[in-house]
Structure formats: structure tokens, C-alpha cells
Design a protein around this motif. Structure first.
Motif, short mmCIF file in Angstrom:
data_model
loop_
_atom_site.label_atom_id
_atom_site.label_comp_id
_atom_site.label_asym_id
_atom_site.label_seq_id
_atom_site.Cartn_x
_atom_site.Cartn_y
_atom_site.Cartn_z
N SER A 251 -5.60 10.65 0.44
CA SER A 251 -4.73 10.27 -0.52
C SER A 251 -4.52 8.69 -0.81
O SER A 251 -3.98 8.15 -1.72
N MET A 252 -5.30 7.70 0.18
CA MET A 252 -5.60 6.29 0.09
C MET A 252 -6.67 5.99 0.66
O MET A 252 -7.30 6.10 1.70
N THR A 253 -7.82 5.23 -0.23
CA THR A 253 -8.87 4.82 0.34
C THR A 253 -8.94 3.18 0.01
O THR A 253 -8.34 2.70 -1.15
N SER A 254 -9.98 2.67 0.39
CA SER A 254 -9.98 1.05 0.25
C SER A 254 -11.32 0.54 0.31
O SER A 254 -11.89 0.98 1.34
N VAL B 104 -7.36 1.25 -3.25
CA VAL B 104 -7.21 0.13 -3.03
C VAL B 104 -8.42 -0.65 -3.16
O VAL B 104 -9.42 -0.45 -2.36
N PHE C 127 0.84 -1.39 -0.17
CA PHE C 127 0.22 -0.08 0.01
C PHE C 127 0.90 1.22 0.12
O PHE C 127 0.22 2.29 -0.32
N ILE D 194 -5.57 8.66 5.07
CA ILE D 194 -6.29 7.37 4.67
C ILE D 194 -7.96 7.25 5.16
O ILE D 194 -8.25 7.90 5.99
N LEU E 36 2.10 3.24 2.45
CA LEU E 36 1.59 4.24 3.40
C LEU E 36 2.78 5.02 4.18
O LEU E 36 3.64 4.53 4.72
N LEU F 284 -4.39 10.76 -4.97
CA LEU F 284 -5.46 9.77 -4.44
C LEU F 284 -5.36 8.40 -5.01
O LEU F 284 -5.63 8.12 -6.14
N LYS F 285 -5.16 7.19 -4.29
CA LYS F 285 -5.02 5.87 -4.74
C LYS F 285 -6.23 4.99 -4.11
O LYS F 285 -6.65 5.27 -3.13
N ASP G 124 0.30 10.52 4.49
CA ASP G 124 -0.81 9.93 3.73
C ASP G 124 -1.91 10.44 4.77
O ASP G 124 -1.84 10.71 5.92
N HIS H 115 -6.02 8.20 -11.45
CA HIS H 115 -5.97 7.80 -10.13
C HIS H 115 -5.39 6.27 -10.17
O HIS H 115 -5.93 5.56 -11.14
#
Ligand code: AMP
Length: 537
Positions: A266-269, A298, A211, A219, A213, A295-296, A217, A317
Motif C-alpha cells: 500500500s506504500m512504496t518509496s 513516495v 506518509f 510498505i 502510515l 497503493l501510494k 499498511d 495512484h
């Protein structure tokens, strides 16, 4: 010769202490039921979490005791993620989407002594409370509702405790958490995570080629915290000191996009079902959302469709496609582009990104076909089997016989895969008789057994049919007894009081016979093939 390095236990208090000392100013943001935002800093999280640990011990918690949670994603659930294990207890996250009977079985089987529950989820608790012996129930006043007379306020538990709390001695192999996973037949099965497994998993998933991280970040795990450690994101965020955002019950696409924008995540899942309407809205109203360009997404739990990966790419993205299992703490592979990616055509690149990815370090994989171990040629199919320091070696006191481990100690995933020469795993089928709808399991066998209890039904097989939004939905293939006539509605009505509403088959096909294997078992592959283009309403 032995190494001259300390035997320092890998336990969760170490992560909490690190975060409390170094990242006190970082924020934790939680969306409340009324959509207002609760904000506090890691320093407060640290103090409250230690108070929770102290409060639980004062309430009588002994090492190894289970504490259930029935909560949305929010700050208090994060406190429980650390406070329970740091008290020597075992955090048992209960899946609020399950039927009351299943929740009762799971909480009872795990032996949950205490429960932490959100006030707005009390109606769910009422559905199974009388079947479980919770000694004390602590209510998080998430919605601000009054606490019922026979329960206690979570805040009072913290008020009566101190953050000057000394951690009990914890062995790194002790359990820190528990999560139940659906059984194909029979009862749900409990996985007991160890401190060591969770710490190593946290380190591995935060690495750049997983990931990736960092403390810079922000999240937002949309994946529920009651699902397999929320894919490791909460512990990873706390260890890294990353700003952490929780959506609570608001996971519709508008709410998610608002939060992604307002907190510059910046990161979500989450599972594909969550992202489908999000990516559609982003395409439709490209100028409306001012998202973090870094932003990425997952995506895991079910296969991320290639079209979705392409759409996110067009919008600028990156998607990280991840595969894992409750039994694996849960992440096993991540779809990170290797250097060889750069010389591929765009078509090959997207086909690679749509695979489930390469194994994390320490996740040992093999593919076993009918003729034994299969080569990594991208073509030969077989069952994926795994080993590693965060992979379960047994279930917690199973009620049914278990055949999930080979004699030489590999865990059988029940996923049928190919692995290409670069090590990218691609899931092609599954041997387990389960349907995954919107990220949640439906046991086809349980529904079939119930159907076969109908006086007019001779045989029934329930299979997954592809569904655009939910990825899979159940289709019941029914052979009626001679002369019998049934409507689709009456079939659904018959099942209605036995299962959660979302378990009921969307469609029913009345067929002449169910194809069988040479040993007389239902040949579901043949049915899946026959109905592969079946589209539900
Ligand atoms: P669970 O234990 O509920 O997390 O479910 C694990 C199972 O979900 C795996 O064994 C797969 O069958 C399925 N699964 C998880 N991630 C993926 C993915 N990225 N693509 C396809 N199937 C997946």
C-alpha cells in the motif's frame, strides 16, 4: 512552573518493545537473491533483534561503538537497524554503490569496529577490507554462500545470544546511526543521528499529512537502507506495526511490480529513476498488474517529474513528493495537498504536487536570498535553510572546513528554492557542486580535478545535464591545451581507474573557454544554461 510530565527518553528500544508486544503477528517479507521469499513475523524479528543486541555486547561492543552494514534491503538489515542501536551501538550503513577508496575512507573515518555484510557483497568488501580494521565481520548468508574462514556467520552470533536481554541505559541524545554524504569538495561527511532525532522523525513522517502510515499498511521501501535511514520507512513501519516488504537486489521494474502485486503493497518509496520504467510498464500493460488500489508512491531524492505524477494519477495512484537530506534524518517536506487544493484547476493542482511540498511540523524553514530573508511569494529565490530536532548541527569529526551552518544556527541546504504563500517549497537550482544520478551523488569537482591532471587538458568543468532515466548525468566541458587533440573515449579511459564506472561523464564537449564570474570562478550556471538541452545517448 515546570510541567508535571515524566522525562521519558525517546529511544529506539521503546519502538522495538512496542512492536514486539503489540504487533507480533505482523509479517516481514524479504526477497532473496534467487527471488524466493523469506517470511517471518514481527515476534521472530523482535526475538532475533534482541539476540543481535545481546550478541554484539557479548562480542565486546561498547556504548557508542560503530557497527557497519554492507547489506541489501532485507530482514537482517532491519534487525541491524534496531539491534545495533538497542545494544548502545551506532549503526553505520555503508553505500554499496561507492568506489572502494570512498568506502575505505568512510568506514575508517567512522571507526567501524564490526561489520555485518551480505555474502553476495563480499567482493565489494574485498575491494577495501585491507584498508580498514574491522575487528569482526559477520556474514549474512543471504545467498547461502559459505562463510570465509576469517569471518563469522551472522546466525552463529545470534545462536550464541539470548533474547532475554536487558537494554543498556541509553541517553536520547546518544548516536544511534551514521550515514555519510558526499562532499562537494574534499571528503565525504558523516552525520550521526540521535535516538531522539530518529524517534521524533519516525513520529512526524508517519503522521496523516506526511506518509500517513498505519498498522493496516504494507510498505515496500525501494529506497536502499544504506541511504539516510531509508527515508524513515523501516522505523515507521516497525513503530506502526505495518507489514514490511523488502526487495533485496531486485529493483528492476518487473521485479518491483511483481512484489507490489504479490504482497498487495500500500506504500512504496524510491527515487524517480526507479519509477520511470514502472509507470511506463503500468501504462503499457494496465491489465497485467493487479495492484492494491490504495497503493501510494513516495517519490524523492530528486525532483519527481510532473508528467510522472500525472501518469500515476491517471492510473489511480497518489504520489507523495518528498524532499529531504541525509543531514535531516532525512525528510523535511512532503507534497500533501492542503484543503486549498480542492479549489484549484487540475493544472494548478499538478504544478503544486510537482513542488517539493510543505515542511513537516518541527522543520523550521527560511529562504535567504542575496538581499536577506526572502518572502514566501512563490517567486523570490534564495537558499533554503532549515532548523529542527532531527536536523544535524555538525558533521562527525570533519577533515575539511565546513561552511554548512549559519552563525545563527541554520543548516544551509545548498538548494535554491521559492516558497509560495501556502508554504510549498519549489527547488529551482542548487548551489552545491554535485550531480545526482539515479539518486546517487557524483562530485563534479572531484572529476574536474582529475581531468585537470591530464597533460593535454588546460581546464575542465563538469556539469549536470538532464537525463530522462537517471535524472542527471555528468557532462565534461573541456578546454584543451594548445595543439592538443583528445577523443571522448580517451578522456573516459583516463578517468576509468579513478572513479566508479557510473561517475564517468557520458558526454564530453571540447570548448574554447570556460565562462567565469567576476571573481574568476567557473560560472557553471552559464554552462548549464548553454547545455540545458543536451541529451545524452
Ligand atoms: P541526500 O543527502 O543524498 O539525500 O541528498 C539531498 C539532496 O537531494 C537535496 O539537498 C536536494 O538537492 C536533492 N533532493 C532530495 N529530494 C529532492 C526532491 N524531491 N526534489 C529535488 N531535489 C531533491
Amino acid at each position: 512552573m515546570r510541567g508535571t510530565i515524566m522525562n521519558y527518553p525517546l529511544t529506539l528500544p521503546t519502538i522495538l518493545e512496542h512492536a514486539g508486544r503489540l504487533h507480533g503477528a505482523q509479517e516481514i517479507v524479504s526477497r532473496m537473491p534467487d527471488k524466493s521469499v523469506h517470511r517471518y513475523r514481527f515476534s521472530e524479528f523482535y526475538n532475533r533483534t534482541k539476540k543481535l543486541a545481546d550478541g554484539l555486547i557479548k562480542a565486546g561492543l561498547k556504548s557508542g561503538d560503530r557497527v557497519g552494514t554492507l547489506c541489501w534491503n532485507h530482514y537482517a538489515h532491519l534487525e541491524a537497524y534496531f539491534g545495533v542501536p538497542c545494544s548502545g551501538g551506532v549503526l553505520h550503513t555503508l553505500n554499496l554503490r561507492l568506489h572502494a577508496d570512498e568506502l575505505a575512507y568512510i568506514a575508517k573515518h567512522a571507526g567501524d569496529r564490526f561489520l555485518i555484510v551480505d555474502d553476495d557483497l563480499l567482493p565489494i568488501l574485498e575491494g577495501f577490507r585491507d584498508k580498514v580494521d574491522f575487528e569482526r565481520i559477520f556474514v549474512v548468508r543471504y545467498n547461502g554462500d559459505p562463510v570465509p574462514a576469517d569471518m563469522e556467520d551472522y546466525e552463529d552470533l545470534l545462536d550464541g545470544a539470548t533474547s532475554e536481554f536487558t537494554y543498556p541505559e541509553i541517553d536520547e541524545f546518544d548516536a544511534c546511526g551514521m550515514c555519510y554524504t558526499s562532499g562537494t569538495t574534499g571528503k565525504p561527511k558523516g552525520v550521526a543521528y540521535s535516538h531522539r532525532g530518529v524517534v521524533l522523525h519516525t513520529l512526524a513522517v508517519s503522521a496523516p499529512d506526511a506518509f500517513g502510515l498505519s498498522m493496516r499498511d504494507c510498505i515496500l521501501p525501494i529506497v536502499p537502507m544504506f541511504h539516510a535511514n531509508a527515508w524513515g520507512m523501516p522505523t515507521t513501519a516497525v513503530m506502526a506495526g505495518a507489514k514490511t516488504v523488502f526487495a533485496g537486489p531486485h529493483t528492476d521494474h518487473e521485479s518491483v511490480l511483481e512484489l507490489l502485486e504479490s504482497e498487495q503493497v500500500s506504500m512504496t518509496s524510491g527515487v524517480p529513476t526507479v519509477w520511470l520504467p514502472v509507470v511506463d510498464a503500468m501504462k503499457r500493460e494496465a491489465d497485467r498488474w493487479n495492484l492494491n488500489p490504495a497503493l501510494k508512491f513516495v517519490i524523492g531524492g530528486s525532483a519527481a517529474p510532473e508528467a510522472m505524477i500525472r501518469d500515476f494519477d491517471t492510473l489511480g495512484h497518489q504520489v507523495i513528493h518528498a524532499w529531504g537530506m541525509t543531514e535531516m534524518t532525512p525528510v523535511g517536506t512532503t507534497g500533501i495537498p492542503k484543503p486549498s487544493f480542492d479549489s484549484m484547476s487540475r493544472t494548478e493542482q499538478f504544478a503544486t504536487l510537482a513542488k517539493q511540498g510543505i515542511p513537516l511540523p518541527f522543520v523550521d524553514i527560511r529562504v535567504v536570498g542575496d538581499d536577506g530573508p526572502a518572502p514566501w511569494d512563490g517567486e523570490t529565490m534564495g537558499e533554503l535553510q532549515v532548523k529542527g530536532p532531527w536536523i544535524a548541527d555538525s558533521y562527525y569529526e570533519p577533515d575539511d572546513p565546513i561552511f554548512s551552518w549559519t552563525d545563527d544556527g541554520w543548516f544551509r541546504t545548498g538548494d535554491v528554492v521559492t516558497v509560495d504563500p501556502e508554504g510549498y517549497v519549489k527547488i529551482t537550482d542548487r548551489t552545491k557542486d554535485l550531480i545526482k544520478s539515479g539518486g546517487e551523488w557524483i562530485s563534479s569537482v572531484d572529476v574536474e580535478n582529475a581531468l585537470m591532471g591530464h597533460p593535454d587538458i588546460k581546464e575542465a568543468a563538469v556539469i549536470a545535464m538532464p537525463h530522462e532515466r537517471w535524472v542527471e548525468r555528468p557532462l565534461a566541458c573541456i578546454v584543451l591545451k594548445e595543439g592538443a587533440v583528445l577523443s571522448v573515449e580517451s578522456v573516459r579511459e583516463f578517468l576509468a581507474d579513478k572513479f566508479a564506472k557510473w561517475w564517468l561523464p557520458d558526454a564530453v564537449e571540447f570548448i574554447e573557454e570556460i565562462p567565469r564570474t567576476s571573481t574568476g570562478k567557473f560560472q557553471k550556471m552559464a554552462l548549464r544554461e548553454r547545455f540545458k538541452d543536451y541529451a545524452s545517448e
